[in-house]
Design a protein around this motif. Sequence first.
Motif, PDB file in Angstrom:
ATOM      1  N   SER A  40       0.744  -0.980  -0.102  1.00 35.73           N
ATOM      2  CA  SER A  40      -0.005  -0.021  -0.188  1.00 35.73           C
ATOM      3  C   SER A  40       0.846   1.152   0.118  1.00 35.73           C
ATOM      4  CB  SER A  40      -0.803  -0.200   1.202  1.00 35.73           C
ATOM      5  OG  SER A  40      -1.330   1.224   1.415  1.00 35.73           O
ATOM      6  N   LEU A  89      -4.814  -6.217  -0.398  1.00 37.00           N
ATOM      7  CA  LEU A  89      -3.926  -5.493   0.561  1.00 37.00           C
ATOM      8  C   LEU A  89      -4.120  -5.563   2.023  1.00 37.00           C
ATOM      9  CD1 LEU A  89      -2.608  -2.398  -1.587  1.00 37.00           C
ATOM     10  CD2 LEU A  89      -1.289  -4.284  -1.021  1.00 37.00           C
ATOM     11  N   PRO A  90      -3.398  -5.628   3.118  1.00 41.99           N
ATOM     12  CA  PRO A  90      -4.048  -5.639   4.338  1.00 41.99           C
ATOM     13  C   PRO A  90      -4.137  -4.287   4.926  1.00 41.99           C
ATOM     14  CG  PRO A  90      -1.753  -6.189   4.515  1.00 41.99           C
ATOM     15  CD  PRO A  90      -2.211  -6.002   2.963  1.00 41.99           C
ATOM     16  N   ASP A  91      -3.787  -3.246   4.157  1.00 38.89           N
ATOM     17  CA  ASP A  91      -3.646  -2.076   4.966  1.00 38.89           C
ATOM     18  C   ASP A  91      -3.602  -0.930   3.976  1.00 38.89           C
ATOM     19  OD1 ASP A  91      -1.057  -2.065   4.017  1.00 38.89           O
ATOM     20  OD2 ASP A  91      -0.363  -2.377   5.862  1.00 38.89           O
ATOM     21  N   ALA A 113      -7.298  -1.121   1.274  1.00 39.58           N
ATOM     22  CA  ALA A 113      -7.139  -2.262   1.947  1.00 39.58           C
ATOM     23  C   ALA A 113      -8.514  -3.086   1.771  1.00 39.58           C
ATOM     24  CB  ALA A 113      -7.225  -2.099   3.522  1.00 39.58           C
ATOM     25  N   GLY A 114      -8.203  -4.562   1.522  1.00 45.70           N
ATOM     26  CA  GLY A 114      -9.354  -5.395   1.466  1.00 45.70           C
ATOM     27  C   GLY A 114     -10.205  -5.598  -0.013  1.00 45.70           C
TER      28      GLY A 114
END
Length: 621
Positions: free
Chosen positions: A264, A569-571, A575-576
Amino acid sequence: MLGGYAGRFLWVDLSTGKMKVETPDDSLLRDFVGGYGVAARVLYSRQPAGLDPLAPGSIFGFFTGPLTGTPAPTGTRWGVFGKSPLTGTWGDANGSGNFGVAMKQSGFDMIFFTGQAEKPVYLFLRDGQAELRDASHLWGMDTYAVEDWVKAEFGPKAEVACIGPAGEKQSRIAGVITLKGRAAARSGLGAAMGAKKVKAVVAFLEGEVPVADPEAVQAARKKYVGEINAGVGFSDFYRTTGTPGATALCIELGDSPTRNWAISTIHMPRGSAPLRFEELVKYRKERENCWRCPIACWGTVEMEWEGERFWAHQPEYETESMFGSNLLIDDHVTLAKVNDICNRAGLDTISTGAAVAFAFDCFEQGLITVQDTGGLELCWGDRRAAVRLTEMIARREGIGDLLADGVMRAAERIGPAAVPLAMHVGGQEVPAHDPRCEPAMAVIYQMDATPGRHTQASQYYVAAGFPTQRPAYGDNRAQQRGRGKWVKEASCLCHVVNASGLCLFGYLSTSVSFMPDFLTAVTGHTYTLQDVLTVGERIANVRQAFNVREGINPLQRPLPDRILGRPPLPDGPTAGVTVEVEAMIQEHLREMGWTLDAAIPTEETLRRLGLHDIADDLWRR
Ligand code: SF4
């Protein structure tokens, strides 16, 4: 004869040196509005499928459109076309500056090169005459040196579009450059020009382009310059900063690829602040504009790299992002330096930035080592390594030779583990707008006849008031499904803008009525907005038919998982998000009237658009 056109197509057989001028039918110009619309239509008829884009039999050319060189504000555009050496699909690329106006004023709408010259040549156009001249003394020169030579030799009215050493060496990510930094860069068509041994085309800013209704044209100019000055659409953005003004914002939105699209934007070490426009403008030398453009979106800078002063075009957003967040580099000086190297060599900065990021990624994963890089440590954020590797690509030196044909071919040579790190679609490197931030980009990247293009429609155009009607979902970029109708409409409008010689930035700064108003006043043929959309659809279908005949199915060239958020992406701002690209593409295919399994224009679609010979070709033989 329609207004806005010189009414003359130049055919140049480089193998024999013979030239001929053809007068195009009004119906061809009316139905395809010049530019790459006409080019695709002509090549579909005159170039057989299956040719190597770098072989003498392939046609490569230059286009202008009916608005090029007219009072239509931002009517400055020209471009190149041919089968893409990078993707094997239909290829075109669009440039700004003054060259297109000079080409039209010198008496030619289109140039079609066939064959291959024995030794380097340049094409000299003036006052309706064309001449092939020896360019042996220019071969090997960078694009700045060619520009300087042309001005010294022929005076200030001379304009030139040329290739640099990258095109000469047939780098498949090479483009064509004018004014030392305005580029028609995509599709790798600089390699096609290099294969033909055409170093440059020289033309002159002399005279005026005839228009059908001068009073109506002037009235339209007054109206739309007024809109630009009043801040319609994105006009304030283009007039105050130009595209580098988007660099910091796109980092904040999560739109900029970061570390080869893997993480990110929130992981930019110092955030977006160092890449604000205010930091770039400190180095500004001149604010510049293309021929008579009231927007003046670009400029030049002067700065110092490792103790040496250099002058360069200020980098555009795409360059700043592909070499910036994509490599975790956050200073404008490095970005202007790599921009300068690419412009001199005649390289596409989008593809070159992607190639450098790919190499950094391969190095981190241990797929290449210092033995391969000539001792260079390719570590994220390393400014010197990025500059040095860009120079190596420009010279095809060491590992630069491998990267100079784009990431798809480089990954094939490095091995299977490198393939998922190559961020391309159909062979063309993906530009700097992330589909996890704007999902419709994924549809256009995959489905446009020249894959991996950001200038053929997006949700950002909705924000500018671009479509004929605002969609029910408004400006909501997160919306994925239910966009098919709008994506089609936006892409059809983009085709007409790009083909007609208008700058997309101009269209994004005015009302949607700009196009029918100017096409009608300039050409003398009446276009409604619906007519404009139909022309755009016709262009889309001919380009797509060109690819179908080449055996290309875009559904078999998916975007890399990483770009689609698989896994998400986790952040950060996106994200998501996972892009539902397959579902969006099915909507698009239904709207376009193309088959759902292979994206072939149906017979009904082709006949509705009057493309009967293509319908016969694809469906009756
Ligand atoms: S908006 Fe910018 S790129 Fe477009 S014609 Fe004007 S100066 Fe050139």
